[in-house]
Design an enzyme around this catalytic site. Structure first.
Site, short mmCIF file in Angstrom:
data_model
loop_
_atom_site.label_atom_id
_atom_site.label_comp_id
_atom_site.label_asym_id
_atom_site.label_seq_id
_atom_site.Cartn_x
_atom_site.Cartn_y
_atom_site.Cartn_z
N HIS A 1 0.82 -1.20 0.00
CA HIS A 1 0.00 0.00 0.00
C HIS A 1 0.85 1.26 0.00
O HIS A 1 2.03 1.22 0.32
CB HIS A 1 -1.00 0.03 1.17
CG HIS A 1 -0.41 0.26 2.52
ND1 HIS A 1 -0.33 -0.74 3.46
CD2 HIS A 1 0.10 1.35 3.11
CE1 HIS A 1 0.22 -0.26 4.56
NE2 HIS A 1 0.50 1.01 4.38
N ARG B 1 -2.02 11.14 4.08
CA ARG B 1 -2.75 11.80 5.17
C ARG B 1 -3.74 12.76 4.53
O ARG B 1 -3.35 13.60 3.71
CB ARG B 1 -1.79 12.55 6.08
CG ARG B 1 -0.84 11.64 6.81
CD ARG B 1 0.01 12.40 7.82
NE ARG B 1 1.06 11.54 8.34
CZ ARG B 1 0.88 10.61 9.27
NH1 ARG B 1 -0.31 10.43 9.79
NH2 ARG B 1 1.89 9.87 9.68
N GLU C 1 -3.92 3.63 1.27
CA GLU C 1 -4.32 3.80 2.67
C GLU C 1 -4.50 5.29 2.94
O GLU C 1 -3.56 6.07 2.79
CB GLU C 1 -3.25 3.25 3.61
CG GLU C 1 -3.54 3.51 5.07
CD GLU C 1 -2.36 3.18 5.97
OE1 GLU C 1 -1.96 4.06 6.76
OE2 GLU C 1 -1.81 2.06 5.86
N ASN D 1 -6.30 11.95 10.60
CA ASN D 1 -6.02 12.30 12.00
C ASN D 1 -7.16 13.19 12.49
O ASN D 1 -7.40 14.27 11.94
CB ASN D 1 -4.67 13.01 12.12
CG ASN D 1 -3.53 12.04 11.84
OD1 ASN D 1 -3.48 10.97 12.43
ND2 ASN D 1 -2.65 12.40 10.93
N HIS E 1 4.84 11.06 -6.38
CA HIS E 1 3.50 10.77 -6.89
C HIS E 1 3.23 9.28 -6.86
O HIS E 1 4.13 8.47 -6.69
CB HIS E 1 3.33 11.32 -8.32
CG HIS E 1 4.17 10.63 -9.34
ND1 HIS E 1 5.46 11.02 -9.63
CD2 HIS E 1 3.93 9.56 -10.13
CE1 HIS E 1 5.95 10.24 -10.57
NE2 HIS E 1 5.04 9.32 -10.89
N GLU F 1 -0.21 10.25 -11.25
CA GLU F 1 0.06 10.09 -12.67
C GLU F 1 -0.86 9.01 -13.23
O GLU F 1 -1.02 7.95 -12.62
CB GLU F 1 1.52 9.68 -12.86
CG GLU F 1 1.95 9.56 -14.30
CD GLU F 1 3.42 9.21 -14.44
OE1 GLU F 1 3.96 9.40 -15.53
OE2 GLU F 1 4.03 8.72 -13.45
#
Length: 131
Positions: free
Chosen positions: A6, A10, A53, A57, A72, A122
């Site tokens: 993965h 954030r 993922e 927060n 990227h 991309e």
């Protein structure tokens, strides 16, 4: 042998990011783990085991500083022109399609799009090493 599983980003707004990755790349929520101070959302599709993922927060209110390092994630698609038009119609504001050549030989066709938190993605034509 190691296996990539993965990439984590954030994000500020779970619903906005889940909606973007679902509409843009056909990713669905594979798992969602809620903790006291953060939530992890794993997204994937049937094309690969690799997941995105999203980390939310809960006390964060300001956008993340993505820094000045260029990075990227990349997805490959069967019809780049069709996907570019679909992204434009969806209001994702993709950048123009670029043809990348070396010594007169086409290596890749691609465009970039920015997710709601400013991460660059991309999108490559399925071709050559990008399959």
């Amino acid at each position: 042998m190691a296996k990539a599983i993965h990439a984590m980003f954030r994000v500020l707004d779970e619903a906005r990011s889940v909606s973007f990755y679902k509409e843009a790349f056909g990713l669905d929520v594979a798992d969602r783990l809620d903790f006291d101070s953060f939530t992890l959302v794993y997204m994937k599709n049937n094309s690969a085991d690799f997941e995105v993922e999203l980390t939310i927060n809960k006390d964060r209110t300001e956008p993340y500083d993505l820094g000045d390092g260029y990075g990227h994630m990349a997805f490959c698609v069967d019809d780049l022109d069709r996907e570019h038009a679909r992204f434009e119609a969806a209001g994702f504001s993709p950048r123009k399609i670029v043809e990348f050549e070396r010594d007169g030989v086409l290596l890749a066709r691609f465009f970039f799009v920015q997710d709601p938190d400013g991460y660059q993605i991309e999108v490559l034509q399925r071709y050559g090493r990008y399959t």
